[in-house]
Write a protein that holds these residues in place. Structure first.
Motif, mmCIF file in Angstrom:
data_model
loop_
_atom_site.group_PDB
_atom_site.id
_atom_site.type_symbol
_atom_site.label_atom_id
_atom_site.label_comp_id
_atom_site.label_asym_id
_atom_site.label_seq_id
_atom_site.Cartn_x
_atom_site.Cartn_y
_atom_site.Cartn_z
ATOM 1 N N THR A 162 -1.572 11.446 4.983
ATOM 2 C CA THR A 162 -1.611 10.031 4.520
ATOM 3 C C THR A 162 -0.972 9.836 3.283
ATOM 4 O OG1 THR A 162 -3.825 10.294 3.299
ATOM 5 C CG2 THR A 162 -3.844 10.039 5.728
ATOM 6 N N TRP A 168 -8.801 8.873 -2.465
ATOM 7 C CA TRP A 168 -7.515 8.884 -1.703
ATOM 8 C C TRP A 168 -6.776 7.779 -1.789
ATOM 9 C CZ3 TRP A 168 -12.103 10.017 1.273
ATOM 10 C CH2 TRP A 168 -12.525 11.280 1.325
ATOM 11 N N ARG A 196 -11.738 4.553 -2.080
ATOM 12 C CA ARG A 196 -10.655 4.175 -3.091
ATOM 13 C C ARG A 196 -10.470 5.228 -4.210
ATOM 14 N NH1 ARG A 196 -10.484 -1.307 -2.641
ATOM 15 N NH2 ARG A 196 -9.466 -1.496 -4.763
ATOM 16 N N ILE A 198 -7.160 4.682 -0.759
ATOM 17 C CA ILE A 198 -7.426 3.956 0.491
ATOM 18 C C ILE A 198 -8.153 2.443 -0.032
ATOM 19 C CG2 ILE A 198 -8.479 3.809 2.672
ATOM 20 C CD1 ILE A 198 -8.138 6.887 2.860
ATOM 21 N N ARG A 249 -1.626 11.106 -1.969
ATOM 22 C CA ARG A 249 -1.507 11.989 -0.532
ATOM 23 C C ARG A 249 -2.519 12.713 -0.341
ATOM 24 N NH1 ARG A 249 3.194 10.394 -3.208
ATOM 25 N NH2 ARG A 249 4.801 9.469 -2.279
ATOM 26 N N ASP A 251 -0.409 6.628 -6.875
ATOM 27 C CA ASP A 251 0.189 7.194 -5.544
ATOM 28 C C ASP A 251 -0.710 8.245 -5.339
ATOM 29 O OD1 ASP A 251 2.211 5.372 -5.405
ATOM 30 O OD2 ASP A 251 3.637 6.828 -6.023
ATOM 31 N N GLN A 275 -0.589 6.843 0.187
ATOM 32 C CA GLN A 275 -1.259 5.442 -0.118
ATOM 33 C C GLN A 275 -0.973 5.451 -1.561
ATOM 34 O OE1 GLN A 275 -3.032 4.739 3.262
ATOM 35 N NE2 GLN A 275 -3.633 3.523 1.546
ATOM 36 N N ARG A 276 -0.842 3.758 -1.862
ATOM 37 C CA ARG A 276 -0.821 3.416 -3.194
ATOM 38 C C ARG A 276 -1.976 2.404 -3.525
ATOM 39 N NH1 ARG A 276 2.733 3.673 -7.286
ATOM 40 N NH2 ARG A 276 2.962 2.013 -8.619
ATOM 41 N N LEU A 277 -2.507 2.561 -4.446
ATOM 42 C CA LEU A 277 -3.718 1.651 -5.000
ATOM 43 C C LEU A 277 -3.915 1.623 -6.331
ATOM 44 C CD1 LEU A 277 -5.902 -0.283 -3.959
ATOM 45 C CD2 LEU A 277 -7.549 1.718 -3.931
ATOM 46 N N SER A 279 0.043 5.573 6.665
ATOM 47 C CA SER A 279 -0.585 4.552 5.681
ATOM 48 C C SER A 279 -1.465 3.684 6.102
ATOM 49 C CB SER A 279 0.695 4.129 4.790
ATOM 50 O OG SER A 279 0.166 3.631 3.447
ATOM 51 N N HIS A 322 0.872 -1.189 0.128
ATOM 52 C CA HIS A 322 -0.024 0.001 -0.027
ATOM 53 C C HIS A 322 0.729 1.270 -0.005
ATOM 54 C CE1 HIS A 322 1.267 -0.987 3.851
ATOM 55 N NE2 HIS A 322 1.101 0.419 4.286
#
Length: 193
Positions: free
Chosen positions: A134, A98, A95, A100, A144, A142, A136-138, A79, A30
């Motif tokens: 925060t 952000w 999702r 998440i 933030r 990337d 995140q990677r999804l 994260s 993540h």
């Protein structure tokens, strides 16, 4: 699916526990490019929270999440490697806005993820506030964002029931280092467009 634009203003309550977990047992896919989990003597301090968002905010739903401290772009961030919600709107918005990795779940008796009970409580004076980024990677993206949470804090004793074969199995049998209840919680997530 439609969801509220950012920022999301949410209200509710939470039980949050912090566990010490060996670094190699904490999910890491993540993390955005360049970010790294913060480890001390090979362990990561993992926060697990069960949150109830109540009417008065943009959405009402329940959520179970795992948060980890990370070093990102020269500063401390949080994260979220794992998170479940009982709202499709929250899942989609989290999702898409952000990054998440929210998944749908049902909570309550017989949950295959986790259950928590918290008792007692020593109230700490005043209203506490924490704010920060925060990271995140999804789905190869990337993201933030900014988050700020405030509320009244109580030190509590908590007991987590985590099935060994479930997605939080790495917490099975572990005792929290610290647990708090957050009452009259206000959370702002994201920035105005």
């Amino acid at each position: 699916m439609r969801y509220p634009p950012e920022p999301w203003h949410l209200r509710g309550s939470a039980v949050i526990s912090v566990f010490r977990v060996p670094r190699d047992q904490v999910p890491g896919d993540h993390l955005p490019s360049g970010a790294r989990l913060l480890a001390v003597a090979g362990n990561v301090f993992v926060a697990v929270a069960f949150v109830t968002y109540e009417p008065g905010g943009v959405l009402s739903y329940d959520e179970l999440l795992v948060g980890t401290p990370v070093w990102d772009r020269g500063s401390l961030a949080v994260s979220i490697p794992q998170i479940w919600v009982d709202s499709e709107v929250s899942r989609t918005g989290g999702r898409e806005l952000w990054g998440i990795p929210k998944q749908l779940a049902r909570f309550g008796q017989g949950s295959s993820i986790a259950a928590v009970s918290a008792g007692g409580g020593v109230p700490l004076p005043g209203r506490w506030k924490v704010a920060g980024p925060t990271a995140q990677r999804l789905d190869g993206r990337d993201v933030r964002a900014k988050a700020a949470v405030s509320g009244r804090v109580r030190l509590v004793r908590s007991a987590w029931l985590v099935p060994a074969g479930g997605p939080l199995g790495y917490l099975t049998g572990r005792t929290p280092l610290l647990s708090v209840a957050l009452d009259d919680m206000h959370l702002t997530f994201g920035e105005a467009s």
